[in-house]
Write an enzyme that holds these catalytic residues in place. Structure first.
Site, PDB file in Angstrom:
ATOM      1  N   HIS A 106       0.809  -1.212   0.000  1.00 19.26           N
ATOM      2  CA  HIS A 106       0.000   0.000   0.000  1.00 19.26           C
ATOM      3  C   HIS A 106       0.848   1.271   0.000  1.00 19.26           C
ATOM      4  O   HIS A 106       0.768   2.086   0.918  1.00 19.26           O
ATOM      5  CB  HIS A 106      -0.960  -0.015   1.198  1.00 19.26           C
ATOM      6  CG  HIS A 106      -2.004  -1.086   1.084  1.00 19.26           C
ATOM      7  ND1 HIS A 106      -2.897  -1.362   2.095  1.00 19.26           N
ATOM      8  CD2 HIS A 106      -2.305  -1.949   0.076  1.00 19.26           C
ATOM      9  CE1 HIS A 106      -3.694  -2.347   1.713  1.00 19.26           C
ATOM     10  NE2 HIS A 106      -3.347  -2.717   0.494  1.00 19.26           N
ATOM     11  N   THR A 107       1.636   1.442  -1.037  1.00 17.88           N
ATOM     12  CA  THR A 107       2.474   2.633  -1.174  1.00 17.88           C
ATOM     13  C   THR A 107       3.169   2.579  -2.531  1.00 17.88           C
ATOM     14  O   THR A 107       3.041   1.594  -3.263  1.00 17.88           O
ATOM     15  CB  THR A 107       3.529   2.697  -0.046  1.00 17.88           C
ATOM     16  OG1 THR A 107       4.155   3.969  -0.056  1.00 17.88           O
ATOM     17  CG2 THR A 107       4.596   1.615  -0.220  1.00 17.88           C
ATOM     18  N   THR A 108       3.904   3.625  -2.865  1.00 22.16           N
ATOM     19  CA  THR A 108       4.782   3.592  -4.041  1.00 22.16           C
ATOM     20  C   THR A 108       6.127   4.200  -3.665  1.00 22.16           C
ATOM     21  O   THR A 108       6.190   5.346  -3.218  1.00 22.16           O
ATOM     22  CB  THR A 108       4.191   4.387  -5.220  1.00 22.16           C
ATOM     23  OG1 THR A 108       2.914   3.844  -5.570  1.00 22.16           O
ATOM     24  CG2 THR A 108       5.112   4.300  -6.441  1.00 22.16           C
TER      25      THR A 108
END
EC number: 3.4.25.2
Length: 209
Positions: free
Chosen positions: A19-21
């Site tokens: 849940h991120t980049t």
């Protein structure tokens, strides 16, 4: 090239892993590391701009992480200690961390992935304790938006007039527009490789001291 092995079950921390980049782009004498600031708990977004997922260990190394914040901080502290043991040997420090990660019973439970950058090297340390070097293009990305960011950066890497930071920002914009678990609030770290002239000047300054 190492193949990532998917898990059949997913703890809350492991679910957070995607849940991120986090994106790193290397071009010329510059490497750029970007990370979004969105915080998620399970499938729920709890904050859009409160979490810094990048950390500068010293003037020479920066780290980006995806996964449980507490687990990532534990791993980054371990890596910082390894870098202290093996100065100017980033790959050696990362491999020593990976060995400990695989064999230590407590560390094996930590759920996080790291991108580690120096002016000379970029490495990914994944959730299985593997140390992975990037493809020849020098682009690495992790997290739920990582695939989008990496694809966009690869499409831009040879565009005339686009330096590493411009490529990274453009690719990050594309990825965070697509991925609902990443957003437009980013942190950015930039490292530049020193020229032989700069290194010589610094060495002379230290000698004179």
């Amino acid at each position: 090239m190492l193949r990532r092995v998917g898990r059949t079950t997913c703890s809350p921390a492991a679910c957070q892993l995607r849940h991120t980049t986090i994106l790193s782009v290397r071009k010329g004498d510059t490497v750029v590391l970007l990370g979004d600031r969105q915080v998620t708990l399970g499938e729920r977004i709890v904050a859009k701009s409160s979490a810094c997922k990048l950390r500068r260990i010293n003037d020479d190394v920066v780290i980006g992480f995806a996964g449980s914040t507490a687990d990532a901080i534990s791993l980054m502290e371990k890596l910082e200690n390894k870098i202290g043991e093996f100065p100017n040997q980033l790959t050696r420090a990362a491999v020593e961390l990976a060995k400990e990660w695989r064999t230590d019973r407590a560390l094996r439970r930590l759920e996080a992935s790291l991108i580690v950058c120096s002016a000379e090297e970029t490495l990914e340390i994944d959730g299985q304790g593997n140390v992975i070097t990037p493809e020849a293009d020098g682009i690495v990305a992790i997290g739920s938006g990582g695939t989008f960011a990496k694809a966009a950066a690869r499409a831009l890497i040879d565009v005339d007039g686009y330096d590493a930071e411009k490529i990274a920002r453009k690719a990050m914009r594309i990825a965070t527009d697509i991925d609902v678990f990443s957003n437009e609030h980013w942190d950015v770290e930039v490292l530049k490789r020193k020229s032989e002239k700069q290194e010589g000047s610094e060495a002379s300054a230290k000698t004179s001291e």
